[in-house]
Design a protein around this motif. Sequence first.
Motif, PDB file in Angstrom:
ATOM      1  N   THR A 139       0.831  -1.200   0.000  1.00 31.17           N
ATOM      2  CA  THR A 139       0.000   0.000   0.000  1.00 31.17           C
ATOM      3  C   THR A 139       0.870   1.255   0.000  1.00 31.17           C
ATOM      4  OG1 THR A 139      -1.809  -1.097   1.160  1.00 31.17           O
ATOM      5  CG2 THR A 139      -1.714   1.305   1.329  1.00 31.17           C
ATOM      6  N   TYR A 140       0.471   2.235  -0.800  1.00 29.64           N
ATOM      7  CA  TYR A 140       1.197   3.509  -0.836  1.00 29.64           C
ATOM      8  C   TYR A 140       0.195   4.643  -0.925  1.00 29.64           C
ATOM      9  CZ  TYR A 140       4.474   7.166  -2.232  1.00 29.64           C
ATOM     10  OH  TYR A 140       5.217   8.324  -2.296  1.00 29.64           O
ATOM     11  N   PHE A 141       0.240   5.534   0.077  1.00 28.89           N
ATOM     12  CA  PHE A 141      -0.651   6.685   0.128  1.00 28.89           C
ATOM     13  C   PHE A 141       0.070   7.951  -0.325  1.00 28.89           C
ATOM     14  CE2 PHE A 141      -2.485   3.900   3.453  1.00 28.89           C
ATOM     15  CZ  PHE A 141      -3.788   3.816   2.974  1.00 28.89           C
ATOM     16  N   ILE A 142      -0.596   8.728  -1.164  1.00 27.00           N
ATOM     17  CA  ILE A 142      -0.106  10.040  -1.586  1.00 27.00           C
ATOM     18  C   ILE A 142      -1.079  11.126  -1.151  1.00 27.00           C
ATOM     19  CG2 ILE A 142       0.529  11.503  -3.547  1.00 27.00           C
ATOM     20  CD1 ILE A 142       1.308   8.975  -5.064  1.00 27.00           C
ATOM     21  N   THR A 143      -2.369  10.828  -1.258  1.00 25.29           N
ATOM     22  CA  THR A 143      -3.405  11.795  -0.902  1.00 25.29           C
ATOM     23  C   THR A 143      -4.182  11.294   0.317  1.00 25.29           C
ATOM     24  OG1 THR A 143      -5.221  10.845  -2.202  1.00 25.29           O
ATOM     25  CG2 THR A 143      -3.653  12.273  -3.362  1.00 25.29           C
ATOM     26  N   ALA A 144      -4.882  12.232   0.960  1.00 21.17           N
ATOM     27  CA  ALA A 144      -5.726  11.872   2.109  1.00 21.17           C
ATOM     28  C   ALA A 144      -7.157  11.595   1.690  1.00 21.17           C
ATOM     29  CB  ALA A 144      -5.702  12.998   3.142  1.00 21.17           C
ATOM     30  N   ASN A 145      -7.518  12.016   0.472  1.00 19.22           N
ATOM     31  CA  ASN A 145      -8.901  11.844   0.016  1.00 19.22           C
ATOM     32  C   ASN A 145      -9.076  10.736  -1.005  1.00 19.22           C
ATOM     33  OD1 ASN A 145      -7.783  13.108  -2.228  1.00 19.22           O
ATOM     34  ND2 ASN A 145      -8.644  15.120  -1.700  1.00 19.22           N
ATOM     35  N   GLY A 146      -7.980  10.209  -1.545  1.00 17.47           N
ATOM     36  CA  GLY A 146      -8.073   9.081  -2.460  1.00 17.47           C
ATOM     37  C   GLY A 146      -8.138   9.434  -3.927  1.00 17.47           C
ATOM     38  N   LEU A 147      -8.032  10.726  -4.262  1.00 12.73           N
ATOM     39  CA  LEU A 147      -8.001  11.103  -5.671  1.00 12.73           C
ATOM     40  C   LEU A 147      -6.791  10.475  -6.339  1.00 12.73           C
ATOM     41  CD1 LEU A 147      -9.009  14.887  -5.476  1.00 12.73           C
ATOM     42  CD2 LEU A 147     -10.428  12.958  -6.194  1.00 12.73           C
ATOM     43  N   ASP A 148      -6.923  10.116  -7.614  1.00 15.98           N
ATOM     44  CA  ASP A 148      -5.829   9.482  -8.349  1.00 15.98           C
ATOM     45  C   ASP A 148      -4.583  10.350  -8.279  1.00 15.98           C
ATOM     46  OD1 ASP A 148      -7.471   7.354  -9.154  1.00 15.98           O
ATOM     47  OD2 ASP A 148      -8.191   8.471 -10.895  1.00 15.98           O
ATOM     48  N   ALA A 149      -3.437   9.724  -7.983  1.00 23.19           N
ATOM     49  CA  ALA A 149      -2.193  10.477  -7.845  1.00 23.19           C
ATOM     50  C   ALA A 149      -1.005   9.555  -8.056  1.00 23.19           C
ATOM     51  CB  ALA A 149      -2.113  11.135  -6.467  1.00 23.19           C
ATOM     52  N   ALA A 150       0.120  10.161  -8.434  1.00 22.48           N
ATOM     53  CA  ALA A 150       1.380   9.438  -8.598  1.00 22.48           C
ATOM     54  C   ALA A 150       2.526  10.391  -8.292  1.00 22.48           C
ATOM     55  CB  ALA A 150       1.508   8.884 -10.013  1.00 22.48           C
ATOM     56  N   ASP A 151       3.633   9.847  -7.798  1.00 18.79           N
ATOM     57  CA  ASP A 151       4.829  10.655  -7.570  1.00 18.79           C
ATOM     58  C   ASP A 151       6.057   9.841  -7.944  1.00 18.79           C
ATOM     59  OD1 ASP A 151       5.227   8.873  -5.490  1.00 18.79           O
ATOM     60  OD2 ASP A 151       4.697  10.284  -3.905  1.00 18.79           O
ATOM     61  N   ASP A 152       7.237  10.288  -7.530  1.00 21.17           N
ATOM     62  CA  ASP A 152       8.472   9.609  -7.899  1.00 21.17           C
ATOM     63  C   ASP A 152       8.580   8.219  -7.275  1.00 21.17           C
ATOM     64  OD1 ASP A 152       9.191  11.828  -9.356  1.00 21.17           O
ATOM     65  OD2 ASP A 152      10.427  12.703  -7.751  1.00 21.17           O
ATOM     66  N   VAL A 153       7.840   7.978  -6.197  1.00 23.52           N
ATOM     67  CA  VAL A 153       7.910   6.693  -5.507  1.00 23.52           C
ATOM     68  C   VAL A 153       6.962   5.676  -6.117  1.00 23.52           C
ATOM     69  CG1 VAL A 153       7.585   5.527  -3.297  1.00 23.52           C
ATOM     70  CG2 VAL A 153       8.632   7.797  -3.373  1.00 23.52           C
TER      71      VAL A 153
END
Length: 407
Positions: A172-186
């Motif tokens: 599991t990897y979280f980026i946002t607190a609301n669950g909107l689609d997201a991606a980062d370098d990780v």
Amino acid sequence: MSFFKYKICVRGRERLRCPGRGKLWCLCLIILLVFSPAIKTYGNETKDPLPSLHARAAVLMDGETKRVLYGKNPEEILPMASTTKVMTLLVTLENSSVDDIVTVSSYAASMPDVQLGIREGEKYVLRDLMYSMMLESHNDSAVAIAEHVGGSVENFAAMMNDKARELGCESTYFITANGLDAADDVGVHATTARDLAVIMACAVKNESFLEITGTMSYSFSDCDKKRQFTVNNKNALLTMTDEALSGKTGFTGNAGYCYVCAVVSEGRTFIIALLGCGWPPDKRWKWEDTQALIQYGKENYELKEVSFSADRLLPVTVIDGQQTNAALTVDAPSLKVLAREDETPQVTLKVLSRVQAPVKAGQSAGWLQYKIGTDIFASYPVTFADNVEAVNYRYYLEKVMSQALGF
């Protein structure tokens, strides 16, 4: 006299034959031809007792032991949309006071639908924003909460990821607190059906979590009493069955419809997690899959008890010790686990057969495991109960003197 006759065609000529020694072979052939279709159809009908699911990934889990009872692609990493907010609420409850005052930032106010419509500079009681986030899945409330608790969404996501690792949710990897689609370098904001079920199983142990997510309707205002709000619970399972304990829906373009819930039936806690359960207009699919899994769990799993008493532990031989044996102890509670009729919970003990002195009380001696088949659903450390000192010059001297004096 022959019991039957049959016709065969040899090079275009029809000939009537009365079987003699071939009668048994013919009888077998006719039986095979008559009954084979029925046998094949029966096998197809009973191949899998579980109805087919719409979800791309799904899990039915024992809420007490976190053992997966059924899984469809349970380890596939997929976006989870607003089911993210289960972890958002759990982390918030564990790291803040529900009576905190939250000041809305411009970033929080800018979140897209679904939104409460909070405005920059407004102040709200944290508890109220929690209801907004969980009952109607408001994205702006989730960000306002994250910024308040973590200082920023990024810091709060790090707290969410730390909690995920603590629970053993390695995929599991979280980026946002609301669950909107997201991606980062990780990586991508995503989880697995198994990890999502584990998170929900932990969350429903929190009484405040249950109180919030089980509320059907909630009204509140901003701290200045200028605006009034009423939010209604979108978890339709609460109205479908009295056995529903908690749940959270979700949808994004990448994730599709997602859902996670907890159901209690006759003392049995079932956790269900669905990812990628269709896209518009297939909104009903998540409810169909959920009800199918609930029914499967109720029909196939019952509570069975497993326990172990420390009195059953044999002492361990101590090499070069002032005592020849060292007692063991383990704190292993009695557990009730969901199991099929043909499954029996077992106890596996893995401990040292001997140990070199000195031995310290509390020192590790092995592990006790509760399991069903190859599934280990609980593990407890086995330790030494007492100290055992190593032999030394003084020990031998005292022993010789004791023997000489007759003590």
